[in-house]
Design a protein around this motif. Sequence first.
Motif, PDB file in Angstrom:
ATOM      1  N   TRP A  69     -39.450   2.915  14.432  1.00  0.00           N
ATOM      2  CA  TRP A  69     -39.909   2.882  15.788  1.00  0.00           C
ATOM      3  C   TRP A  69     -38.840   2.154  16.983  1.00  0.00           C
ATOM      4  CZ3 TRP A  69     -42.204   6.793  17.823  1.00  0.00           C
ATOM      5  CH2 TRP A  69     -43.087   7.795  16.975  1.00  0.00           C
ATOM      6  N   ALA A  70     -38.483   1.010  16.221  1.00  0.00           N
ATOM      7  CA  ALA A  70     -37.448   0.392  16.977  1.00  0.00           C
ATOM      8  C   ALA A  70     -36.217   1.077  17.066  1.00  0.00           C
ATOM      9  CB  ALA A  70     -37.109  -1.092  16.147  1.00  0.00           C
ATOM     10  N   LEU A  95     -34.484   5.038  24.955  1.00  0.00           N
ATOM     11  CA  LEU A  95     -34.899   4.616  26.178  1.00  0.00           C
ATOM     12  C   LEU A  95     -33.893   3.454  27.055  1.00  0.00           C
ATOM     13  CD1 LEU A  95     -38.785   3.952  25.640  1.00  0.00           C
ATOM     14  CD2 LEU A  95     -37.762   5.615  26.943  1.00  0.00           C
ATOM     15  N   PHE A  96     -33.248   2.738  26.235  1.00  0.00           N
ATOM     16  CA  PHE A  96     -32.478   1.815  26.766  1.00  0.00           C
ATOM     17  C   PHE A  96     -30.982   2.179  27.028  1.00  0.00           C
ATOM     18  CE2 PHE A  96     -35.694  -0.579  24.594  1.00  0.00           C
ATOM     19  CZ  PHE A  96     -36.570  -1.328  25.622  1.00  0.00           C
ATOM     20  N   LEU A 113     -24.110  -6.209  23.401  1.00  0.00           N
ATOM     21  CA  LEU A 113     -23.781  -7.452  23.990  1.00  0.00           C
ATOM     22  C   LEU A 113     -22.658  -7.376  24.841  1.00  0.00           C
ATOM     23  CD1 LEU A 113     -24.340  -9.938  20.837  1.00  0.00           C
ATOM     24  CD2 LEU A 113     -25.939  -9.720  23.016  1.00  0.00           C
ATOM     25  N   TYR A 114     -21.713  -6.445  24.524  1.00  0.00           N
ATOM     26  CA  TYR A 114     -20.648  -6.229  25.291  1.00  0.00           C
ATOM     27  C   TYR A 114     -21.000  -5.516  26.797  1.00  0.00           C
ATOM     28  CZ  TYR A 114     -16.083  -5.064  27.460  1.00  0.00           C
ATOM     29  OH  TYR A 114     -15.087  -5.068  28.390  1.00  0.00           O
ATOM     30  N   ALA A 146     -29.192  -3.436  28.504  1.00  0.00           N
ATOM     31  CA  ALA A 146     -28.512  -3.886  27.415  1.00  0.00           C
ATOM     32  C   ALA A 146     -29.303  -4.954  26.496  1.00  0.00           C
ATOM     33  CB  ALA A 146     -27.335  -4.641  27.965  1.00  0.00           C
ATOM     34  N   VAL A 147     -30.105  -5.673  27.288  1.00  0.00           N
ATOM     35  CA  VAL A 147     -30.943  -6.734  26.563  1.00  0.00           C
ATOM     36  C   VAL A 147     -32.014  -5.984  25.633  1.00  0.00           C
ATOM     37  CG1 VAL A 147     -32.648  -8.688  26.820  1.00  0.00           C
ATOM     38  CG2 VAL A 147     -30.670  -8.628  28.314  1.00  0.00           C
ATOM     39  N   GLY A 148     -32.706  -5.172  26.272  1.00  0.00           N
ATOM     40  CA  GLY A 148     -33.642  -4.280  25.591  1.00  0.00           C
ATOM     41  C   GLY A 148     -33.017  -3.565  24.300  1.00  0.00           C
TER      42      GLY A 148
END
Length: 438
Positions: free
Chosen positions: A353-354, A360-361, A422-423, A333-335
Amino acid sequence: MAAPIASAGPAVGRTAAATAQEQGRYRPALSLLASLFFMWGFITVINNTLLPHLRSVFDLDYTQTTLIESVWFIAYFVASIPAAKLIARVGYQRALVIGLGIMAAGTFGMVLASREVSYAITLTALFVIASGITLLQVAANPYVAVVGPAESASARLNLVQAFNSLGTTLAPLFGGYLILGRSTSGNAAAGTVLTPAERLADAQSVQLPYLIVAAVLIVLAVVIARFPLPAIGGEAGAAPAKAGGAGGSPGGSLWRHRNLVFGVPAIFIYLIAEIGVSNLFISFVSQPEIGDLTHTQASHYLFLLWGGMMIGRFVGSYLMQSRPAEAVLAGAAVGACAVMLVAAFTTGPLAMWALISVGLFHAIMFPTIFTLGIRGLGPLTEKGAGLLIMAIAGGSLVVVQGWAADRFGLQHSFLITAACELYVLFYAVWGCRAPRAA
């Protein structure tokens, strides 16, 4: 979905040796079921290449375009309880065959829509396909749940979902070649306005790919109908999508389980994030200030987004062998939030690319939230799982991101995605903690 479902059936009290022997007996069935995970992932992601195509054919804005996907996910909410009742009546195997038949009927509807160049028929056909997928989801997830111990449930479901991701990875190549690659809009620069003749020709370009998909679905239905699929858990009691309270049940009320109460919105909100990224990906990377690509070229990068999800599920399954599932979910979640902020506020290849890397996350989020949500439910597992399946309807709210893209810009609309991550982080850190007494 996790193995606690098995606790409500005759599997209680099995020895370790018996469990291992039963896993071997189910392995051929699970291999066949992996093809279902593949197909519904494949067909769902064809939409990602279909949406920019339909946007050009019908001259839609972002709100109207994302409404197409909203109709798709509304089917999860509408069809899940009827699907559960059907499974309870006819059993898992027949339900799987019926689900594939419904999907095939919907794909033929897409062929009709292309002949009539009808937005309404397109929406109806996609709703039918999604209803068939809902039936497969409600039937296949609990079936997979009985094949292993509860402590490895998240790792096991992530591994099976990797086959779903294989389908989502290959679908952009299929759709890019047979839909976008064979259409005028797919090879034109961003903002090109098609003539009526070009729109008609583009609309008809979807006929071949959907006829191919229909043929595969019919063959798969015949194979499953003839396959000796083992019955599980006394199939008469299989109703994984029934919702509601359980005050009179042996396990008490569903609403006493915090991991489920916060897990349902976690699935709902996560689907907004995943579907928003995938549906608007081609339009985003095609913009001159981002990737400056044609839609056909952009579909090749969509392949990388879904390929990242496939890799992420294999990696996540491995990590969860030695780490708590909630810890891996928190890191993901952070990534995801970090890369979505990069996509929302930067330009050029960095932004592109972001957005690609978020796959992946996102990879582990659905199966991990699902297994954490039903952890500790005991005899309430089936009803809790039904609520989580219905929460897939969260993907229908992607239309909100379409509305935001029309009013505030496509790039800034991805702030909605960052908020969704964030949730998921909140759920991983606190919301998924199941009461010890549950």
